[in-house]
Design an enzyme around this catalytic site. Structure first.
Site, PDB file in Angstrom:
ATOM      1  N   GLY A 325       0.838  -1.193   0.000  1.00  0.00           N
ATOM      2  CA  GLY A 325       0.000   0.000   0.000  1.00  0.00           C
ATOM      3  C   GLY A 325       0.869   1.238   0.000  1.00  0.00           C
ATOM      4  O   GLY A 325       1.950   1.253  -0.599  1.00  0.00           O
ATOM      5  N   GLU A 326       0.394   2.294   0.626  1.00  0.00           N
ATOM      6  CA  GLU A 326       1.067   3.588   0.778  1.00  0.00           C
ATOM      7  C   GLU A 326       1.619   4.159  -0.535  1.00  0.00           C
ATOM      8  O   GLU A 326       2.651   4.829  -0.567  1.00  0.00           O
ATOM      9  CB  GLU A 326       2.154   3.535   1.856  1.00  0.00           C
ATOM     10  CG  GLU A 326       3.331   2.633   1.635  1.00  0.00           C
ATOM     11  CD  GLU A 326       4.273   2.519   2.839  1.00  0.00           C
ATOM     12  OE1 GLU A 326       5.495   2.701   2.653  1.00  0.00           O
ATOM     13  OE2 GLU A 326       3.792   2.222   3.951  1.00  0.00           O
ATOM     14  N   ALA A 327       0.934   3.863  -1.657  1.00  0.00           N
ATOM     15  CA  ALA A 327       1.290   4.375  -2.989  1.00  0.00           C
ATOM     16  C   ALA A 327       2.623   3.835  -3.503  1.00  0.00           C
ATOM     17  O   ALA A 327       3.202   4.395  -4.431  1.00  0.00           O
ATOM     18  CB  ALA A 327       1.306   5.905  -3.017  1.00  0.00           C
TER      19      ALA A 327
END
Length: 359
Positions: A325-327
């Site tokens: 996640g987290e770009a």
């Protein structure tokens, strides 16, 4: 009157129906810019189509930027963080405190995305949504009130800078793969077992429990969601936005708002993994081509992501087994887009290079 989602009097976010109208009034791509890009591609010193998807990506970027020569001088990464009441059902091996701790880690530069943003030469901003207050446990109540949902959408919308060539979206929130799985099941059908994955590290019994929790949520909200099950468009009363309100989360709502803002501003978007893709899926159900301004950066290792991408017609650019996640996947795809732009803008034409064309 409440603040307009588009900062324009004709749009109001005082109801889900009004937001739905904003989600269906979507500007299209600049076909003239795309044609100019295609015309130049035909003259570059290479066989036609030999750069494969790089050529399509250049047309995509330029079409939404409305430029015959696309650029990536201002790349923005936005991470939205939020907490989920369903964590009380034991769907994650990590405590909810990790959400705020990771937000602090982002802000001090210690996370993976900080390093990847530097490599991508992109600006990074982290937005804690709803002050990281938890949603309700959606197995027993709607995750968000209508007012809170609309406020979260507004938060995402307002976070998008108008002066932006590319927007990369990501999230952080313990428990949010459970919300994403529930959203996917409600929007596209199937049971919890069809969509539940490991998330932040569940073992097989943990994934089975997570699937049962999702099934409980779907059963609890069944009557309210019945109007849109399997429908390509929203039906009066309970539309995909209502599903997002009941089964989503604050950071997912913000991702939806940011993607909507990018469409209105003419900004191409790189989506990250499973949670990000599920969060913006309501746009695709509300309007044909609702996600045309987006590209999927990667296919995550989360169990339901490949299936969801196929449902949405999104073909990932990368497949690296990521599930952070987290770009992170979106940031990794930025250099690929930079390469596409560099080739298109920097290559010589056959005439410039005095290279004979195909006979």
């Amino acid at each position: 009157m409440k603040t307009s989602i588009l900062h324009d009097p004709k749009w109001s976010i005082d109801s889900l129906s009004a937001l739905r109208a904003a989600c269906t009034a979507l500007p299209g791509v600049d076909a003239a810019a795309q044609q100019q890009i295609a015309d130049r591609e035909a003259e570059l010193t290479k066989p036609a189509g030999s750069l494969g998807r790089l050529e399509e990506l250049t047309r995509w970027l330029g079409g939404w930027q409305k430029r015959a020569q696309p650029q990536l001088e201002r790349v923005q990464i936005l991470i939205f963080a939020g907490n989920h009441g369903v964590v009380r059902q034991g769907v994650s091996p990590w405590p909810q405190d990790v959400t705020s701790q990771m937000v602090q880690n982002f802000e001090t530069g210690g996370a993976a995305i900080n390093q990847l943003a530097r490599v991508a030469d992109a600006r990074l901003r982290v937005v804690p949504v709803h002050d990281l207050a938890s949603t309700a446990d959606f197995t027993t109540a709607p995750a968000m009130t209508e007012a809170a949902f609309l406020e979260a959408v507004q938060t995402g919308y307002d976070a998008v800078p108008r002066a932006c060539d590319l927007l990369c979206l990501g999230e952080m929130g313990i428990g949010n793969t459970t919300a994403a799985s529930a959203l996917a099941a409600a929007l596209f059908g199937g049971a919890g077992a069809d969509w539940a994955g490991r998330g932040t590290g569940l073992d097989a019994p943990g994934v089975a429990h997570k699937a049962r929790v999702i099934d409980a949520a779907l059963a609890f909200h069944k009557a309210e969601m019945a109007a849109t099950q399997g429908a390509a468009e929203a039906v009066a009363g309970f539309d995909p936005l209502e599903i997002a309100r009941r089964l989503g989360g604050y950071e997912l709502a913000a991702l939806l708002g940011a993607t909507l803002a990018a469409r209105h501003y003419g900004i191409p978007v790189l989506l990250d993994g499973f949670v990000c893709t599920a969060a913006v899926a309501p746009l695709a159900r509300l309007a044909a081509g609702g996600l045309d301004h987006t590209r999927l950066s990667h296919c995550s290792a989360e169990a339901g992501h490949a299936r969801l991408a196929e449902k949405l017609g999104l073909v990932p650019l990368l497949d690296l087994g990521l599930r952070l996640g987290e770009a992170s996947g979106a940031a990794l795809a930025v250099p690929l887009l930079r390469a596409a732009v560099a080739c298109h803008n920097g290559m010589a034409t056959f005439a410039q290079a005095a290279v004979s064309g195909r006979t």
